[in-house]
Design a protein around this motif. Sequence first.
Motif, PDB file in Angstrom:
ATOM      1  N   PRO A 247      15.056  22.327 -26.021  1.00 56.32           N
ATOM      2  CA  PRO A 247      16.168  23.066 -26.653  1.00 56.32           C
ATOM      3  C   PRO A 247      16.475  22.380 -27.981  1.00 56.32           C
ATOM      4  N   PHE A 248      16.356  23.092 -29.105  1.00 55.60           N
ATOM      5  CA  PHE A 248      16.488  22.427 -30.409  1.00 55.60           C
ATOM      6  C   PHE A 248      16.834  23.448 -31.487  1.00 55.60           C
ATOM      7  N   MET A 249      17.786  23.068 -32.346  1.00 55.19           N
ATOM      8  CA  MET A 249      18.174  23.893 -33.510  1.00 55.19           C
ATOM      9  C   MET A 249      18.494  25.333 -33.099  1.00 55.19           C
TER      10      MET A 249
ATOM     11  N   VAL B 216       7.404   6.494 -34.647  1.00 54.56           N
ATOM     12  CA  VAL B 216       6.659   7.711 -34.339  1.00 54.56           C
ATOM     13  C   VAL B 216       6.336   8.482 -35.620  1.00 54.56           C
ATOM     14  N   HIS B 217       5.425   9.375 -35.532  1.00 54.25           N
ATOM     15  CA  HIS B 217       4.934  10.243 -36.607  1.00 54.25           C
ATOM     16  C   HIS B 217       5.067   9.656 -38.009  1.00 54.25           C
ATOM     17  N   VAL B 218       4.356   8.520 -38.202  1.00 51.19           N
ATOM     18  CA  VAL B 218       4.298   7.942 -39.548  1.00 51.19           C
ATOM     19  C   VAL B 218       3.502   8.900 -40.430  1.00 51.19           C
TER      20      VAL B 218
ATOM     21  N   PRO C 150       1.254  10.595 -26.889  1.00 47.21           N
ATOM     22  CA  PRO C 150       2.538   9.929 -26.635  1.00 47.21           C
ATOM     23  C   PRO C 150       3.730  10.628 -27.247  1.00 47.21           C
ATOM     24  N   HIS C 151       3.517  11.879 -27.737  1.00 44.72           N
ATOM     25  CA  HIS C 151       4.633  12.504 -28.457  1.00 44.72           C
ATOM     26  C   HIS C 151       4.556  14.019 -28.354  1.00 44.72           C
ATOM     27  N   THR C 152       5.262  14.589 -27.340  1.00 41.87           N
ATOM     28  CA  THR C 152       5.315  16.059 -27.205  1.00 41.87           C
ATOM     29  C   THR C 152       6.753  16.468 -26.866  1.00 41.87           C
ATOM     30  N   HIS C 153       7.042  17.730 -27.098  1.00 35.20           N
ATOM     31  CA  HIS C 153       8.372  18.269 -26.771  1.00 35.20           C
ATOM     32  C   HIS C 153       8.189  19.633 -26.119  1.00 35.20           C
ATOM     33  N   MET C 154       7.806  19.634 -24.850  1.00 30.90           N
ATOM     34  CA  MET C 154       7.637  20.923 -24.180  1.00 30.90           C
ATOM     35  C   MET C 154       9.027  21.513 -23.878  1.00 30.90           C
TER      36      MET C 154
ATOM     37  N   THR D 232       0.755  14.305 -31.438  1.00 30.51           N
ATOM     38  CA  THR D 232       0.863  15.632 -32.053  1.00 30.51           C
ATOM     39  C   THR D 232       2.294  16.069 -32.316  1.00 30.51           C
ATOM     40  N   ASP D 233       3.268  15.427 -31.634  1.00 28.01           N
ATOM     41  CA  ASP D 233       4.649  15.909 -31.757  1.00 28.01           C
ATOM     42  C   ASP D 233       4.684  17.413 -31.468  1.00 28.01           C
ATOM     43  N   HIS D 234       3.946  17.790 -30.458  1.00 27.54           N
ATOM     44  CA  HIS D 234       3.749  19.202 -30.088  1.00 27.54           C
ATOM     45  C   HIS D 234       5.093  19.824 -29.754  1.00 27.54           C
TER      46      HIS D 234
ATOM     47  N   ALA E 252      17.255  10.675 -38.009  1.00 31.90           N
ATOM     48  CA  ALA E 252      17.423  11.936 -38.752  1.00 31.90           C
ATOM     49  C   ALA E 252      18.211  12.903 -37.882  1.00 31.90           C
ATOM     50  N   TYR E 253      18.418  14.140 -38.417  1.00 34.96           N
ATOM     51  CA  TYR E 253      19.147  15.193 -37.711  1.00 34.96           C
ATOM     52  C   TYR E 253      20.637  14.858 -37.576  1.00 34.96           C
ATOM     53  N   LYS E 254      21.239  14.598 -38.744  1.00 34.21           N
ATOM     54  CA  LYS E 254      22.693  14.280 -38.813  1.00 34.21           C
ATOM     55  C   LYS E 254      23.486  15.417 -38.167  1.00 34.21           C
TER      56      LYS E 254
ATOM     57  N   VAL F 248      11.327   5.000 -32.774  1.00 32.32           N
ATOM     58  CA  VAL F 248      12.226   5.665 -33.716  1.00 32.32           C
ATOM     59  C   VAL F 248      11.542   6.785 -34.479  1.00 32.32           C
ATOM     60  N   HIS F 249      12.335   7.832 -34.720  1.00 27.21           N
ATOM     61  CA  HIS F 249      12.020   8.861 -35.712  1.00 27.21           C
ATOM     62  C   HIS F 249      12.680   8.353 -36.985  1.00 27.21           C
ATOM     63  N   ALA F 250      11.878   7.884 -37.931  1.00 32.95           N
ATOM     64  CA  ALA F 250      12.404   7.169 -39.105  1.00 32.95           C
ATOM     65  C   ALA F 250      12.490   8.082 -40.318  1.00 32.95           C
TER      66      ALA F 250
ATOM     67  N   PRO G  34      13.604  26.160 -37.278  1.00 32.08           N
ATOM     68  CA  PRO G  34      13.357  25.145 -36.236  1.00 32.08           C
ATOM     69  C   PRO G  34      12.145  24.291 -36.612  1.00 32.08           C
ATOM     70  N   ASN G  35      12.361  22.973 -36.569  1.00 32.63           N
ATOM     71  CA  ASN G  35      11.315  22.043 -36.983  1.00 32.63           C
ATOM     72  C   ASN G  35      10.301  21.797 -35.857  1.00 32.63           C
ATOM     73  N   GLY G  36       9.040  21.980 -36.177  1.00 29.26           N
ATOM     74  CA  GLY G  36       8.026  21.601 -35.183  1.00 29.26           C
ATOM     75  C   GLY G  36       6.732  22.369 -35.391  1.00 29.26           C
ATOM     76  N   THR G  37       5.616  21.721 -35.018  1.00 31.25           N
ATOM     77  CA  THR G  37       4.305  22.396 -35.059  1.00 31.25           C
ATOM     78  C   THR G  37       3.535  22.007 -33.790  1.00 31.25           C
TER      79      THR G  37
ATOM     80  N   VAL H 156       6.840  24.051 -41.123  1.00 29.86           N
ATOM     81  CA  VAL H 156       8.059  23.215 -41.225  1.00 29.86           C
ATOM     82  C   VAL H 156       8.166  22.312 -40.005  1.00 29.86           C
ATOM     83  N   MET H 157       8.010  21.039 -40.265  1.00 34.92           N
ATOM     84  CA  MET H 157       8.205  20.021 -39.244  1.00 34.92           C
ATOM     85  C   MET H 157       8.694  18.771 -39.955  1.00 34.92           C
ATOM     86  N   SER H 158       9.232  17.810 -39.209  1.00 35.49           N
ATOM     87  CA  SER H 158       9.720  16.576 -39.859  1.00 35.49           C
ATOM     88  C   SER H 158       9.096  15.360 -39.204  1.00 35.49           C
ATOM     89  N   PRO H 159       8.621  14.355 -39.976  1.00 32.77           N
ATOM     90  CA  PRO H 159       8.511  14.410 -41.439  1.00 32.77           C
ATOM     91  C   PRO H 159       7.574  15.553 -41.882  1.00 32.77           C
TER      92      PRO H 159
HETATM   93  O1  URQ Z   1      11.611  15.366 -34.779  1.00 29.02           O
HETATM   94  C1  URQ Z   1      10.943  15.577 -33.751  1.00 29.02           C
HETATM   95  O2  URQ Z   1      10.108  14.781 -33.410  1.00 29.02           O
HETATM   96  C2  URQ Z   1      11.146  16.794 -32.902  1.00 29.02           C
HETATM   97  C3  URQ Z   1      12.535  17.325 -32.952  1.00 29.02           C
HETATM   98  C4  URQ Z   1      10.085  17.838 -33.226  1.00 29.02           C
HETATM   99  N1  URQ Z   1      10.203  18.440 -34.526  1.00 29.02           N
HETATM  100  C5  URQ Z   1       9.617  17.952 -35.640  1.00 29.02           C
HETATM  101  O3  URQ Z   1       9.728  18.553 -36.704  1.00 29.02           O
HETATM  102  N2  URQ Z   1       8.952  16.825 -35.631  1.00 29.02           N
END
Ligand code: URQ
Length: 488
Positions: free
Chosen positions: A66-68, A239-241, A59-63, A316-318, A155-157, A183-185, A337-340, A288-291
Amino acid sequence: MSLLIRGGTVVNHDQTYRADVYCEGNVIKHIGKDLDAPNGKTRIVDAGGAYVMPGGIDPHTHMELPFMGTVASEDFFTGTAAGLAGGNTLIIDFVIPGPEQSLLEAYQQWRGWAEKAAGDYAFHVAVTWWSDQVEEEMGVLAREHGVNSFKHFMAYKGAIMVEDDVLMKSFRRCLELGAVPTVHAENGEVVYLMQKALLEAGITGPEGHPLSRPAAVEGEAANRAIQIAGMVGSPVYIVHVSCKDALDAIARARAAGQRVYGEVLAQHLVVDDSVYRNKQWEQAAGHVMSPPFRPKHHQEALWAGLTNGIAQTTATDHCCFCLDQKAMGREDFTRIPNGTAGIEDRMSVLWSEGVRAGRLTPQEFVAITSANCAQIFNIYPKRGRVDIGADAALVVWDPDGSRTISAKTHHQNLDFNVFEGMEVTGIAATTISNGQVVWENGQLNVEKGAGRYIERPTFPVLFDAVKRRNEATRPTAVKREPSKVVTP
Ligand code: URQ
Ligand code: ZN
Ligand code: ZN
């Protein structure tokens, strides 16, 4: 095209039984013992005693997000194909409008990018700003485009972060529409100030990333989103607790009867924050990813959250950035750039560290990789269940097969893997998508554009009941006698 999966054991979130499964086109038509193929053209898949499960839903991917200042390296074709190799047959990706961009325009943009998908996909749409137009377009997306969930980044002010007032307005609109707010909390204001302080203190490497967003930053934001949803009367999906602080906020709310859902990433279950202290910059930056990855004790809390039902889904927040993209933050960790990645490995990691390690039953595995997500986002039992009439989106799961995870061999378009070197037991032997065998014997047999857009209906019944309850408990003004105080 007809397909008969023979000799398997069907595993749903609530039942396990030996049966053959017969599909015609993209529909499961018959389930039973010793089924015969109706004709010579039927494709036979010998399950050989393996499990036949509903295909995974991530339920959580970012194919190709465009980011950062760059674009994620995984696109909808390579990303959904890699998912199919791992037993995943549906992704729910995110439409993320730019500043003051029409939600509908952004939605059409993402739909265009996703036309190349090899596997099926759906979209959450992010509310990244607010206006009457946003409010109106949320309705169009819900009524006409099968969008029943709207995302909010706390997040991402200065980029896609929204303030509490937008959360409240959008949660109200979600309630009105019968859509789930997600929410991304993380408290984006606090992260921004902590990033600034760390850079001023000369901490510019990836070790600064987790220091700028400790678990308290997530716990506070999760609680705030939950409290706002509680005041509005809408559900909320976190999302992504990644930490106990956020899990505790969810547990308190659920214990009080609030409809709160929690999602856990496979990565946060097995990787800890020691990775950021790796002397090799690339190894630390690749994580480096968030959280961020957390101190190890949070992992047991996350596993407990999945087994005791405080968290319901895994994802996975892929969101892939190759090492040369991560290098954008060589001198300043806030620019990495945040993500894994995880779409290909989520289910094997969960089987290996969950079922094989005695934390989860096979039925619970199906619940957290597929069925719960299908129910929360209102596509059950079409998805998330092996049943007559359901989609032929299945995985023949070999509980004893093993493999070693590596960027050298994965199908993901990325030169890094946070599970590098991990030996996992439990693999997708055969994946079936849209009634076709798309993965077997370690080979992908995918086609660009074969993936379909999956519409997700809103929840009128449940939400109308909540609205009625809100109406019934609406506060009213106290009727008073005319005041005796003589105003000067
Ligand atoms: O925050 C998210 O869910 C996106 C921008 C992917 N990056 C990440 O670090 N989780
Ligand atoms: Zn996020
Ligand atoms: Zn994300």
